[in-house]
Design an enzyme around this catalytic site. Sequence first.
Site, short mmCIF file in Angstrom:
data_model
loop_
_atom_site.label_atom_id
_atom_site.label_comp_id
_atom_site.label_asym_id
_atom_site.label_seq_id
_atom_site.Cartn_x
_atom_site.Cartn_y
_atom_site.Cartn_z
N HIS A 45 0.81 -1.21 0.00
CA HIS A 45 0.00 0.00 0.00
C HIS A 45 0.85 1.26 0.00
O HIS A 45 0.51 2.26 -0.64
CB HIS A 45 -0.94 0.00 1.22
CG HIS A 45 -2.07 -0.96 1.09
ND1 HIS A 45 -2.45 -1.81 2.10
CD2 HIS A 45 -2.91 -1.22 0.05
CE1 HIS A 45 -3.48 -2.54 1.70
NE2 HIS A 45 -3.77 -2.21 0.47
N ARG A 83 -10.39 4.45 0.46
CA ARG A 83 -9.71 3.68 1.52
C ARG A 83 -9.96 4.40 2.84
O ARG A 83 -9.19 5.26 3.26
CB ARG A 83 -8.22 3.58 1.22
CG ARG A 83 -7.89 3.01 -0.16
CD ARG A 83 -6.38 2.91 -0.34
NE ARG A 83 -5.99 2.53 -1.68
CZ ARG A 83 -5.61 3.37 -2.64
NH1 ARG A 83 -5.57 4.68 -2.37
NH2 ARG A 83 -5.28 2.95 -3.82
N ARG A 116 -14.92 1.88 1.21
CA ARG A 116 -14.54 0.58 1.77
C ARG A 116 -14.43 0.69 3.29
O ARG A 116 -13.82 1.63 3.80
CB ARG A 116 -13.19 0.13 1.19
CG ARG A 116 -12.75 -1.26 1.65
CD ARG A 116 -11.40 -1.62 1.07
NE ARG A 116 -10.34 -0.79 1.63
CZ ARG A 116 -9.07 -0.79 1.20
NH1 ARG A 116 -8.73 -1.56 0.19
NH2 ARG A 116 -8.16 -0.02 1.76
N GLU A 143 -11.02 -10.93 -2.88
CA GLU A 143 -9.58 -11.00 -2.68
C GLU A 143 -9.12 -12.38 -2.23
O GLU A 143 -7.92 -12.67 -2.23
CB GLU A 143 -9.15 -9.97 -1.63
CG GLU A 143 -9.56 -8.55 -1.98
CD GLU A 143 -9.57 -7.64 -0.77
OE1 GLU A 143 -8.70 -6.76 -0.70
OE2 GLU A 143 -10.45 -7.79 0.10
N ASN A 182 -4.42 -7.15 -6.09
CA ASN A 182 -3.19 -7.27 -5.29
C ASN A 182 -3.29 -8.39 -4.27
O ASN A 182 -2.43 -9.27 -4.18
CB ASN A 182 -2.87 -5.94 -4.59
CG ASN A 182 -2.62 -4.83 -5.56
OD1 ASN A 182 -2.28 -5.05 -6.71
ND2 ASN A 182 -2.79 -3.60 -5.11
N ASP A 183 -4.35 -8.35 -3.47
CA ASP A 183 -4.53 -9.39 -2.46
C ASP A 183 -4.96 -10.71 -3.08
O ASP A 183 -4.64 -11.77 -2.55
CB ASP A 183 -5.54 -8.94 -1.41
CG ASP A 183 -4.89 -8.11 -0.31
OD1 ASP A 183 -3.69 -8.28 -0.08
OD2 ASP A 183 -5.59 -7.29 0.32
N ARG A 219 2.92 -10.09 -0.32
CA ARG A 219 3.15 -9.02 -1.29
C ARG A 219 4.18 -8.01 -0.82
O ARG A 219 4.70 -7.23 -1.61
CB ARG A 219 1.82 -8.30 -1.60
CG ARG A 219 1.16 -7.74 -0.38
CD ARG A 219 -0.26 -7.30 -0.64
NE ARG A 219 -0.33 -5.95 -1.17
CZ ARG A 219 -1.46 -5.25 -1.28
NH1 ARG A 219 -2.60 -5.80 -0.92
NH2 ARG A 219 -1.45 -4.03 -1.73
N CYS A 255 -9.82 -3.81 -9.58
CA CYS A 255 -9.06 -2.85 -8.77
C CYS A 255 -7.62 -3.35 -8.63
O CYS A 255 -7.27 -4.43 -9.10
CB CYS A 255 -9.68 -2.71 -7.38
SG CYS A 255 -11.41 -2.23 -7.38
#
Length: 588
Positions: free
Chosen positions: A209, A309, A345, A438, A461-462, A472, A509
């Site tokens: 992040h 976020r 979120r 995710e 990403n996740d 990651r 995303c």
Amino acid sequence: MIPPKCRREFVLVLASPVKDELRASFTGRSVSRGRAVGRALLVVGRKRQFFRAEISEDRVEDEIARFKAAVAYASKQLEALIAKPPTQNAADIFDAHLLILESSTLLDGVAEVIRTDLVSAEWAVKTVTDKLVSTQRASADVHLRQKAVDIEDVSERVSNALAGGKSPLPPLPPNTVVIATELLPSTLIEFADSPPTAIITERGGWTSHTFILARESNIPAVSGIKRVTRRFDDGDLVVVDGDTGTVTFASKEEFERAVAERDGSAAAVGAVDSDESTDTGFRLYVNTDSTTKVARALEKGAVGIGLVRSEYLFPGIKGWPDEERQYRAYKAAAEAAAGREIRIRTFDFDLDQVSFGGREPEKNPALGMRAIRLGLARERNFRIQLRAILRANTEGNVSIILPMTAGVQDIKQVRNLIDDEFSRLEGIHFPKIGAMIELPSAVLVIDQILKYVDFLAVGTNDLVQYTLGVDRDDEMVADWYQSLHPAVLRSIARVIEAAKAAGKPASICGEMAGLPFYIPLLVGLGAEEFSLKLSSLAVVRRILRSLDRTQVEEIVRVVKDLDTTQAVEDALVAAYRTYWPDLLLTRT
């Protein structure tokens, strides 16, 4: 804004002439493109990070009082642990920690450093701890050497207690290169009003992040520099090359020249960011961590805000923000969206990020109590956030996204909470509810999840991290973090197909949504909606205008039968050179 009398100012030391002459170079890993020259500033700490900052003389007693309050809080934690030890021998260990905490060596030492050096309590604790630990580790007695770990443990507990005090970080000086073992994304956001020129760290990967935020802000960054905080001192002049992943000590002349060039080019920034048309046939949303960026995203042609976020809307606040603070932030974001959809979120942090000692840290936070799990486990705090979001939805443009959804049970539990809080409020609209996909478990039951949500957001990403079992943020396994792994591509395709069958939108995303190399492949897999960082909006729009659906579908027909990541990448490179040679689609 920090009141003038409370403001802590940073003081830099002069760069080392020895380092200047040596021109040593270190090779790491590029995690944000660009090149910058600046003065090094070491940022330390685990839960709440800090750097060496001076205070005025009239703030000395207040700072000592803040330190004593933190010690008192830490002392109560230890007393509680001694009364109810988690293991048989824990009471003796915590009793030893309490003796260290209440020792005059620590208490008087920290107070003296605050008085004489005029520094913050955090830095004074670090200074005294470093000296005590160094002494213990130099001892010939093995038992005394082992005591160094206990001192560090106690110091961490006091630092955590200080962090709970929510004292804001002072602004960074101009031309600062932040150096840290690992830089927290919340720390980078706290620097939003005075962002660093560049970042150097030991830990953190391309999809962490922190570096996603760095790329959004065009801050060059290099990670993977071993023992980084020992290689650089405050005030060192350094060159950070985010294109090659190298860091070099700079000369004074090079530093001054870079500052002059940066000042001269600042006025030109923004003049280039224009786009003749926003129509692509695809829905492009923008992700954000700040209410101030909402209007700009819409001005640049985003159809809405695909991901707010929420945990980053409150820099300097550790733990759960109060309801009114949350409501004001969500309401400001909703109003800035001017009727466009804005998807908030719920908090995606882990237990260590909202606790300040009193418990053992989680062994693996990524697999522990975080995101939706933490919200459901801390229902009172979670209800506060849900209520604040609902109150902000007076115009009906606010939606809620649930992170780390494992299956239908998570969604049902949250919907029950939302229904209950909604029934207690008036003058608001019921929000659309979406799930972040995710986890592999969510992919496997995606048809069931779609019965209970209005939309999906695929967090690539996740999804890569959990599908492949690769951290990651761990540079040691970076080569195994493969966005083009056949399992990942099949997962994305499965989610998109299920969403279309249910007649519900699914946005892509994460980094894959904002990197040009992946766009033709994602479109071929059926993606029609993307949620990406603002800095990627124009280039992704340009790529989308150039694509031919027949060609991207042909690419997917070839790729779907390939069984390795390398084979997929090679096939994409060959296809891109054939169909769109002018687009220069490369992996980085």
